[in-house]
Each structure stands twice: as structure tokens, then as C-alpha cells.
Design a protein around this motif. Structure first.
Motif, PDB file in Angstrom:
ATOM      1  N   ALA A   5      -7.187 -45.435 -38.566  1.00  0.00           N
ATOM      2  CA  ALA A   5      -8.610 -44.680 -38.524  1.00  0.00           C
ATOM      3  C   ALA A   5      -9.721 -45.105 -39.773  1.00  0.00           C
ATOM      4  N   SER A   6      -8.894 -44.870 -41.032  1.00  0.00           N
ATOM      5  CA  SER A   6      -9.395 -44.611 -42.090  1.00  0.00           C
ATOM      6  C   SER A   6      -9.732 -46.076 -42.658  1.00  0.00           C
ATOM      7  N   ARG A   7      -9.177 -46.364 -42.428  1.00  0.00           N
ATOM      8  CA  ARG A   7      -9.042 -48.034 -42.905  1.00  0.00           C
ATOM      9  C   ARG A   7     -10.369 -49.116 -43.385  1.00  0.00           C
ATOM     10  N   PRO A   8     -11.790 -48.652 -42.958  1.00  0.00           N
ATOM     11  CA  PRO A   8     -12.957 -49.038 -43.616  1.00  0.00           C
ATOM     12  C   PRO A   8     -13.119 -48.451 -44.836  1.00  0.00           C
ATOM     13  N   GLU A   9     -12.505 -47.395 -44.656  1.00  0.00           N
ATOM     14  CA  GLU A   9     -13.520 -46.630 -45.652  1.00  0.00           C
ATOM     15  C   GLU A   9     -12.536 -47.167 -46.706  1.00  0.00           C
TER      16      GLU A   9
END
Length: 263
Positions: free
Chosen positions: A54-58
Motif C-alpha cells: 500500500a506504500s508503493r506510491p510513497e
């Protein structure tokens, strides 16, 4: 680098080599950037659970904002792939690369000590190093698990914190080679880490070639903690395999009473 002249006394040659391999003095900004890179490498080498995916964009944004360095280039190549994959596919790939293959296991002392008694002492020494620096792990992983070692390196700084990485450089080279042979994008994460360490020496390359050919040291120490693991495989370091149960004890039959014959 050309070899040092043989006329130089051995002690001086040793000290010069040590100085060449010693991490350079960094500015506060460089130290902070190095710590951030180590933390990113640590994070990207962890199991891609729901929180991490879920943290891939950041993560992609942070990597893109890094100063232009070889490490940043490798991390960008990885996060481009990482961000585009289905979460279940990421989980399967991670397990295949790091849990089912001994040559790309993330437990560093395995490459240096193998299945020997010395590995237990190396783990204890590593834990003592962490505690001496005022850092306690949460106990969820062995102290030689690469993401744990990387987090300590980021917290304790280039000299003290990165010493375990320099000590296990040959194991890191072997992991990188295994991931490259498997065409895994995780090879870029290991490549990013290796750019932060002193260059490999001829002795390092020879030792890695020997590891590839022969594997880590091995000795019989009673019950093998890695044991047989599937068809022609062995359990990777850190995996618990219960010992094979002992055969049942054969109890001799009770003697029968004599019903005939002389008394």
C-alpha cells in the motif's frame, strides 16, 4: 588499483589497505542521505505484505527525489517494477527468491559460517553489538537478517553501523549474483547496497566463486536445524524443520508361564 610495491613493509601495506577500505568522512548531509538509502533498501527487502504494497506510491516518490547516485538509479529501476506488480505476484516472487533458495537467503551469517557452531556465536556477537550501541531489535527476526542489519547501519552510522555489512560483503555479493542469475528485479536492490560498500577485492571475488562452487561451511552438530526440505532441497536458514521422529522402541515380549514339564 595497482598492487602496492613489495618493498613496503608488510605492516605499512596492511595499514594502507585498511585506510583504502575504510569508509570516508562524510558531511552531515551525505550521512543523512546514506542513512535514508539504507532504510529504503531495508524496507524494500522486507516481505511485501499489505502495508508495504500500500506504500508503493510513497516509496516511488521518495526514491525519485533522491540525489542522482548509482544507488538511486538501481532503486528507481526496482520501484518501477515493484509499483506495477500484482500484490500476490510480489508475495510469490519474494518467497521464491528469499525463502526457497539458499543462495539468496537474507541471513548473512549463513554464508560466512554455514551450518556450524560458529554461526551461533556470530549471531550472539551481532546481538551484543546492537545492545552496545543502545539498539534493541523487536525479536521478530534473527539479528543477521539483512533488513535488520541495514536498519542498524542506518541508525548507527557509516563506521560502527555499517561494519557488519562490510564484514559480510562476500555474502552480499553471492546474494546479488544469485538474484541476477534468477533475473529477479531484487538484484537492483542488492546492487544499490553494494555501491555503498568498498569495492570487492580479488580475495572477495575468489571467496564468492568458492561459495558458489562449494557452498558455506558445514559440520554435523547433532540434529541438523535445516534438514531435508522438499525434493532435493534444504530448508533455508531461519526455517524450523522438526527432527525426524525416532523409531518406536522394541519391547521384548513378556515371558510365558510354563504349563507343562517338571516342577
Amino acid at each position: 588499483m595497482s598492487p602496492l610495491p613489495t618493498a613496503i613493509p608488510a605492516l605499512v601495506r596492511t595499514r594502507v589497505r585498511a585506510a583504502v577500505r575504510r569508509p570516508p568522512r562524510l558531511t552531515p548531509e551525505e550521512t543523512a542521505g546514506r542513512a535514508l538509502t539504507l532504510r529504503l533498501v531495508s524496507l524494500l527487502l522486507q516481505y511485501p505484505d499489505a502495508e508495504l504494497t500500500a506504500s508503493r506510491p510513497e516509496l516511488t516518490t521518495v526514491v525519485q527525489a533522491l540525489p542522482a547516485t548509482p544507488a538511486a538509479e538501481h532503486l528507481a529501476l526496482f520501484t518501477d517494477w515493484f509499483a506495477a506488480q500484482d500484490p500476490e505476484a510480489l508475495e510469490r516472487h519474494y518467497v521464491e527468491m528469499f525463502d526457497l533458495r539458499r543462495r539468496s537467503s537474507l541471513y548473512l551469517t549463513y554464508y560466512l559460517h554455514g551450518d556450524t557452531r560458529r554461526r551461533g556465536m556470530a549471531l550472539l556477537t551481532l546481538n551484543q553489538r546492537y545492545r552496545a550501541a543502545g539498539w534493541n531489535t523487536d525479536g521478530g527476526e534473527l539479528p543477521d537478517h539483512l533488513p535488520v542489519v541495514l536498519e542498524f547501519a542506518a541508525l548507527a552510522g557509516p563506521r560502527t553501523g555499517e561494519a557488519p555489512l562490510r564484514q559480510h560483503r562476500r555474502g552480499l555479493e553471492l546474494i546479488h549474483r544469485a538474484l541476477t542469475d534468477a533475473d529477479s528485479p531484487y538484484r537492483h536492490v542488492l546492487a544499490a547496497l553494494l555501491t555503498l560498500l568498498p569495492p570487492a577485492t580479488e580475495a572477495d571475488r575468489a571467496a564468492v566463486a568458492q561459495l558458489v562452487a562449494e557452498g558455506p561451511p558445514n559440520e554435523e552438530v547433532g540434529l541438523d536445524p535445516y534438514g531435508a526440505y522438499g525434493e532435493g532441497e534444504f530448508a533455508p536458514p531461519g526455517t524450523f524443520v522438526p527432527p525426524v521422529p525416532a523409531p518406536p522402541t522394541r519391547v521384548p515380549p513378556a515371558p510365558t508361564s510354563r504349563t507343562g514339564g517338571p516342577r
